[in-house]
Design a protein around this motif. Structure first.
Motif, PDB file in Angstrom:
ATOM      1  N   LEU A 186     -35.444 -53.077 -61.331  1.00 28.20           N
ATOM      2  CA  LEU A 186     -36.352 -53.324 -59.966  1.00 28.20           C
ATOM      3  C   LEU A 186     -36.680 -51.950 -59.272  1.00 28.20           C
ATOM      4  CD1 LEU A 186     -34.701 -56.482 -58.656  1.00 28.20           C
ATOM      5  CD2 LEU A 186     -37.161 -56.431 -59.899  1.00 28.20           C
ATOM      6  N   ALA A 187     -35.669 -51.030 -59.176  1.00 31.85           N
ATOM      7  CA  ALA A 187     -35.825 -49.760 -58.521  1.00 31.85           C
ATOM      8  C   ALA A 187     -36.899 -49.122 -59.355  1.00 31.85           C
ATOM      9  CB  ALA A 187     -34.609 -49.164 -58.401  1.00 31.85           C
ATOM     10  N   ASN A 188     -36.907 -48.922 -60.584  1.00 29.38           N
ATOM     11  CA  ASN A 188     -37.933 -48.358 -61.326  1.00 29.38           C
ATOM     12  C   ASN A 188     -39.187 -48.836 -61.165  1.00 29.38           C
ATOM     13  OD1 ASN A 188     -38.235 -46.011 -63.649  1.00 29.38           O
ATOM     14  ND2 ASN A 188     -39.147 -47.665 -64.436  1.00 29.38           N
ATOM     15  N   VAL A 189     -39.350 -50.439 -61.083  1.00 31.95           N
ATOM     16  CA  VAL A 189     -40.679 -50.800 -60.792  1.00 31.95           C
ATOM     17  C   VAL A 189     -41.297 -50.340 -59.439  1.00 31.95           C
ATOM     18  CG1 VAL A 189     -41.903 -53.104 -60.034  1.00 31.95           C
ATOM     19  CG2 VAL A 189     -40.235 -53.192 -61.899  1.00 31.95           C
ATOM     20  N   ILE A 190     -40.517 -49.727 -58.493  1.00 28.92           N
ATOM     21  CA  ILE A 190     -41.133 -49.673 -57.277  1.00 28.92           C
ATOM     22  C   ILE A 190     -41.367 -47.978 -57.555  1.00 28.92           C
ATOM     23  CG2 ILE A 190     -40.474 -49.033 -54.828  1.00 28.92           C
ATOM     24  CD1 ILE A 190     -38.806 -51.537 -54.937  1.00 28.92           C
ATOM     25  N   SER A 191     -40.342 -47.044 -58.083  1.00 28.08           N
ATOM     26  CA  SER A 191     -40.523 -45.815 -57.987  1.00 28.08           C
ATOM     27  C   SER A 191     -41.303 -45.407 -58.761  1.00 28.08           C
ATOM     28  CB  SER A 191     -38.946 -45.182 -58.336  1.00 28.08           C
ATOM     29  OG  SER A 191     -38.491 -45.302 -59.719  1.00 28.08           O
TER      30      SER A 191
ATOM     31  N   ILE B 222     -54.922 -48.836 -63.973  1.00 30.96           N
ATOM     32  CA  ILE B 222     -54.931 -49.494 -65.261  1.00 30.96           C
ATOM     33  C   ILE B 222     -54.469 -48.621 -66.733  1.00 30.96           C
ATOM     34  CG2 ILE B 222     -56.182 -50.848 -66.994  1.00 30.96           C
ATOM     35  CD1 ILE B 222     -57.816 -51.993 -64.474  1.00 30.96           C
ATOM     36  N   TYR B 223     -55.165 -47.544 -66.721  1.00 27.25           N
ATOM     37  CA  TYR B 223     -54.617 -46.631 -67.920  1.00 27.25           C
ATOM     38  C   TYR B 223     -53.320 -46.320 -67.644  1.00 27.25           C
ATOM     39  CZ  TYR B 223     -54.666 -42.167 -70.388  1.00 27.25           C
ATOM     40  OH  TYR B 223     -54.186 -41.032 -71.213  1.00 27.25           O
ATOM     41  N   ALA B 224     -52.834 -45.960 -66.368  1.00 25.22           N
ATOM     42  CA  ALA B 224     -51.604 -45.441 -66.283  1.00 25.22           C
ATOM     43  C   ALA B 224     -50.255 -46.378 -66.668  1.00 25.22           C
ATOM     44  CB  ALA B 224     -51.299 -44.854 -64.778  1.00 25.22           C
ATOM     45  N   ALA B 225     -50.923 -47.627 -66.373  1.00 31.06           N
ATOM     46  CA  ALA B 225     -49.877 -48.800 -66.708  1.00 31.06           C
ATOM     47  C   ALA B 225     -49.379 -48.642 -67.988  1.00 31.06           C
ATOM     48  CB  ALA B 225     -50.648 -49.978 -66.339  1.00 31.06           C
ATOM     49  N   GLY B 226     -50.199 -48.162 -69.080  1.00 30.34           N
ATOM     50  CA  GLY B 226     -50.044 -48.061 -70.346  1.00 30.34           C
ATOM     51  C   GLY B 226     -48.667 -47.233 -70.561  1.00 30.34           C
ATOM     52  N   ILE B 227     -48.382 -46.476 -69.698  1.00 28.68           N
ATOM     53  CA  ILE B 227     -47.039 -45.512 -69.731  1.00 28.68           C
ATOM     54  C   ILE B 227     -45.867 -46.615 -69.876  1.00 28.68           C
ATOM     55  CG2 ILE B 227     -45.444 -44.201 -68.426  1.00 28.68           C
ATOM     56  CD1 ILE B 227     -47.810 -42.843 -66.951  1.00 28.68           C
ATOM     57  N   PHE B 228     -46.046 -47.661 -68.851  1.00 30.75           N
ATOM     58  CA  PHE B 228     -44.649 -48.557 -69.005  1.00 30.75           C
ATOM     59  C   PHE B 228     -44.732 -49.728 -69.939  1.00 30.75           C
ATOM     60  CE2 PHE B 228     -45.599 -46.536 -64.822  1.00 30.75           C
ATOM     61  CZ  PHE B 228     -44.452 -45.770 -64.765  1.00 30.75           C
TER      62      PHE B 228
ATOM     63  N   MET C  10     -50.659 -50.819 -61.451  1.00 30.20           N
ATOM     64  CA  MET C  10     -52.135 -51.325 -61.052  1.00 30.20           C
ATOM     65  C   MET C  10     -52.093 -51.690 -59.555  1.00 30.20           C
ATOM     66  SD  MET C  10     -53.345 -53.338 -64.649  1.00 30.20           S
ATOM     67  CE  MET C  10     -51.741 -54.144 -65.050  1.00 30.20           C
ATOM     68  N   ALA C  11     -51.039 -52.446 -59.221  1.00 28.79           N
ATOM     69  CA  ALA C  11     -51.162 -53.065 -57.676  1.00 28.79           C
ATOM     70  C   ALA C  11     -51.333 -51.800 -56.643  1.00 28.79           C
ATOM     71  CB  ALA C  11     -49.896 -53.733 -57.378  1.00 28.79           C
ATOM     72  N   SER C  12     -50.577 -50.732 -56.971  1.00 24.44           N
ATOM     73  CA  SER C  12     -50.682 -49.537 -56.223  1.00 24.44           C
ATOM     74  C   SER C  12     -52.045 -48.935 -56.326  1.00 24.44           C
ATOM     75  CB  SER C  12     -49.626 -48.421 -56.911  1.00 24.44           C
ATOM     76  OG  SER C  12     -49.493 -47.336 -55.971  1.00 24.44           O
ATOM     77  N   GLY C  13     -52.701 -48.699 -57.502  1.00 21.74           N
ATOM     78  CA  GLY C  13     -53.948 -48.146 -57.475  1.00 21.74           C
ATOM     79  C   GLY C  13     -55.011 -48.936 -56.790  1.00 21.74           C
ATOM     80  N   LYS C  14     -54.707 -50.415 -56.778  1.00 25.87           N
ATOM     81  CA  LYS C  14     -55.727 -51.319 -55.682  1.00 25.87           C
ATOM     82  C   LYS C  14     -55.463 -50.814 -54.415  1.00 25.87           C
ATOM     83  CE  LYS C  14     -58.009 -54.325 -58.154  1.00 25.87           C
ATOM     84  NZ  LYS C  14     -59.459 -54.630 -57.750  1.00 25.87           N
ATOM     85  N   ALA C  15     -54.229 -50.833 -54.115  1.00 27.65           N
ATOM     86  CA  ALA C  15     -53.913 -50.608 -52.627  1.00 27.65           C
ATOM     87  C   ALA C  15     -54.226 -49.222 -52.315  1.00 27.65           C
ATOM     88  CB  ALA C  15     -52.281 -50.576 -52.240  1.00 27.65           C
TER      89      ALA C  15
ATOM     90  N   MET D 248     -42.483 -53.336 -68.612  1.00 31.90           N
ATOM     91  CA  MET D 248     -43.612 -54.007 -68.425  1.00 31.90           C
ATOM     92  C   MET D 248     -44.128 -54.382 -66.959  1.00 31.90           C
ATOM     93  SD  MET D 248     -44.588 -54.393 -71.777  1.00 31.90           S
ATOM     94  CE  MET D 248     -43.900 -54.472 -73.319  1.00 31.90           C
ATOM     95  N   ALA D 249     -43.069 -54.786 -66.349  1.00 27.89           N
ATOM     96  CA  ALA D 249     -43.292 -55.203 -65.052  1.00 27.89           C
ATOM     97  C   ALA D 249     -43.653 -53.934 -64.210  1.00 27.89           C
ATOM     98  CB  ALA D 249     -42.029 -55.776 -64.262  1.00 27.89           C
ATOM     99  N   THR D 250     -43.245 -52.865 -64.595  1.00 33.94           N
ATOM    100  CA  THR D 250     -43.586 -51.711 -63.690  1.00 33.94           C
ATOM    101  C   THR D 250     -45.256 -51.387 -63.859  1.00 33.94           C
ATOM    102  OG1 THR D 250     -41.508 -50.475 -63.933  1.00 33.94           O
ATOM    103  CG2 THR D 250     -43.368 -49.145 -63.473  1.00 33.94           C
ATOM    104  N   GLY D 251     -45.941 -51.695 -65.159  1.00 37.40           N
ATOM    105  CA  GLY D 251     -47.198 -51.667 -65.390  1.00 37.40           C
ATOM    106  C   GLY D 251     -47.863 -52.428 -64.211  1.00 37.40           C
ATOM    107  N   LEU D 252     -47.308 -53.527 -64.009  1.00 35.23           N
ATOM    108  CA  LEU D 252     -48.109 -54.392 -62.997  1.00 35.23           C
ATOM    109  C   LEU D 252     -48.006 -53.648 -61.366  1.00 35.23           C
ATOM    110  CD1 LEU D 252     -46.895 -58.081 -63.908  1.00 35.23           C
ATOM    111  CD2 LEU D 252     -49.049 -56.804 -64.508  1.00 35.23           C
ATOM    112  N   SER D 253     -46.771 -53.098 -61.182  1.00 36.84           N
ATOM    113  CA  SER D 253     -46.813 -52.621 -59.902  1.00 36.84           C
ATOM    114  C   SER D 253     -47.750 -51.015 -59.823  1.00 36.84           C
ATOM    115  CB  SER D 253     -45.318 -51.686 -59.862  1.00 36.84           C
ATOM    116  OG  SER D 253     -44.983 -51.021 -60.505  1.00 36.84           O
TER     117      SER D 253
END
Length: 426
Positions: A331-336, A148-154, A280-285, A273-278
């Motif tokens: 979209l690539a950046n959302v993943i990477s 969640i904190y790291a999502a602030g980056i994006f 958080m999803a990565s952290g949950k995973a 903005m969408a990368t912030g969601l990915s």
């Protein structure tokens, strides 16, 4: 002065802790708006000050990362000993002022000096925050909380593209720098009254909670880097940072030089903005994998980020239309970039409570030198000298991304082999 232990324990993972997490994330957003805005404004600054792609890479990457990396390690050690709250607030005030001052720059040298101060002050933030959040929340929540904190980056990068880029289009790049820097001063005032210092290690078991402020700097650094998992962690995530900072530094150049569509650059902010969601999803995973399968599997989302982005980067960089390029690269950046939260969270499992901020400082030092300091200027040099002509920038970027993705995957796999031996008691 920190809160009494009994009072602090009652606030661990409480609504107040989540409120502070939100505020710290807002501060992180501010830091990345001020850090990234130079890349967003690069075409305008480049035209007015007559800069080459290499000089843009130096301004965006090396001018910031050199001092950021240099100061990150001592800042981490200070955060392990002194007030984390004070370091966070003072750093926020300084980088906000320096961003405002950058709006009055008349030369490359002026901007570089201002970027030095931004880098120095921002180096105080994350080591202090990582240490503080490990005391605010239970160990099993770290992947989620840190993500969640790291999502602030994006979110911050997205704001820099959408707001900073929009202001620059409506006015000019100088007005944009002043506008994005000023809000940090108000946030600093709020942070001073809201954030409380917690006793260190209160979420750890009794025997692992001891804090030895007299340990020498060299002893602590030696303890950290002797662990093979940490060394491979640093290497793997450095190559991921190499990819992340490089695309952020040159997405404007790709859309402007290859496709003549500079007006699309601010729209890249939506993908941030969408990368912030990915993230958080990565952290949950990572939390789920670590608890349900095996602790070392916390590295698996990093492998997904390293390899899953490559096909999208390829088709996006060599797309014929600007809109297709924007969508696929975004979209690539959302993943990477989805790895950002787990990178910091994994470290907290591998070191003792009195070493967390310094370990974070070492991590930030390495990814700043490799990712931020080397990535943009090296890629800019490849564009200027090796890969010229049509789609030259795309060829340089794809070479960089492929090498980084493969190397990162190798190092993550090696880290997983040593994880069980190197993990500290939570």
């Amino acid at each position: 002065m920190s809160l009494p232990k009994e009072k602090a324990k009652k606030l661990v993972s409480s609504p107040y802790a989540w409120l502070v997490l939100g505020l710290l994330t807002l501060i992180y957003i501010s830091s990345f708006v001020d850090r990234q805005i130079i890349a967003v404004l690069a075409p305008e600054i480049q035209d007015e000050l007559s800069l080459s792609n290499f000089q843009v890479g130096i301004l965006y990457g090396t001018a910031f990362s050199f001092i950021y990396a240099l100061c990150g390690i001592p800042m981490g050690r200070l955060a392990d000993i002194y007030s984390r709250k004070l370091m966070i607030v003072v750093g926020l005030v300084v980088w906000s002022l320096m961003t405002v001052v950058s709006g009055f720059a008349t030369s490359l040298t002026f901007l570089i000096v201002a970027r030095f101060f931004v880098g120095m002050s921002e180096s105080a933030l994350s080591p202090a925050v990582y240490s503080l959040l490990s005391d605010y929340f239970k160990p099993e929540q770290r992947g989620t909380v840190f993500s969640i904190y790291a999502a602030g980056i994006f979110v911050g990068i997205g704001v820099s593209f959408l707001v900073g880029g929009g202001i620059a289009e409506a006015y000019d790049w100088r007005t944009s720098l002043i506008a994005v820097g000023a809000p940090g001063l108000l946030i600093a005032a709020v942070a001073w009254f809201v954030i409380k210092e917690f006793p260190r290690g209160i979420t750890q078991s009794q025997e692992n909670r001891r804090f030895d402020a007299e340990q020498s700097f060299g002893d602590v650094v030696g303890y950290i880097i002797r662990k093979k998992t940490i060394r491979y962690h640093f290497l793997g995530f450095s190559f991921m940072a190499f990819t992340g900072y490089t695309i952020l530094g040159f997405i404007g150049i790709v859309l402007t030089d290859i496709h003549g569509a500079g007006s699309l650059v601010p729209q890249y902010g939506w993908f941030m903005m969408a990368t912030g969601l990915s993230v958080m999803a990565s952290g949950k995973a990572a939390d789920w994998l670590g608890q349900k399968i095996k602790p070392s599997y916390r590295f698996v989302p990093g492998i997904v980020a390293a390899l899953g982005c490559l096909p999208l980067y390829y088709y996006g960089l060599f797309a014929e239309s600007a809109m297709t390029a924007l969508i696929l690269i975004g979209l690539a950046n959302v993943i990477s970039s989805s790895y950002n939260g787990i990178a910091a969270a994994i470290l907290q499992y591998l070191v003792k409570p009195n070493m967390r901020a310094l370990a974070s400082g070492l991590y930030l030092f390495v990814i700043s030198v490799v990712g931020f300091g080397i990535g943009p200027p090296l890629t800019g040099w490849l564009m200027d000298t090796i890969f010229t002509g049509d789609y030259g920038a795309a060829k340089a970027l794809m070479l960089v991304f492929t090498c980084c993705g493969v190397l990162a995957t190798i190092f993550f796999w090696m880290a997983m082999q040593h994880y069980d031996r190197d993990e500290e008691e939570s």
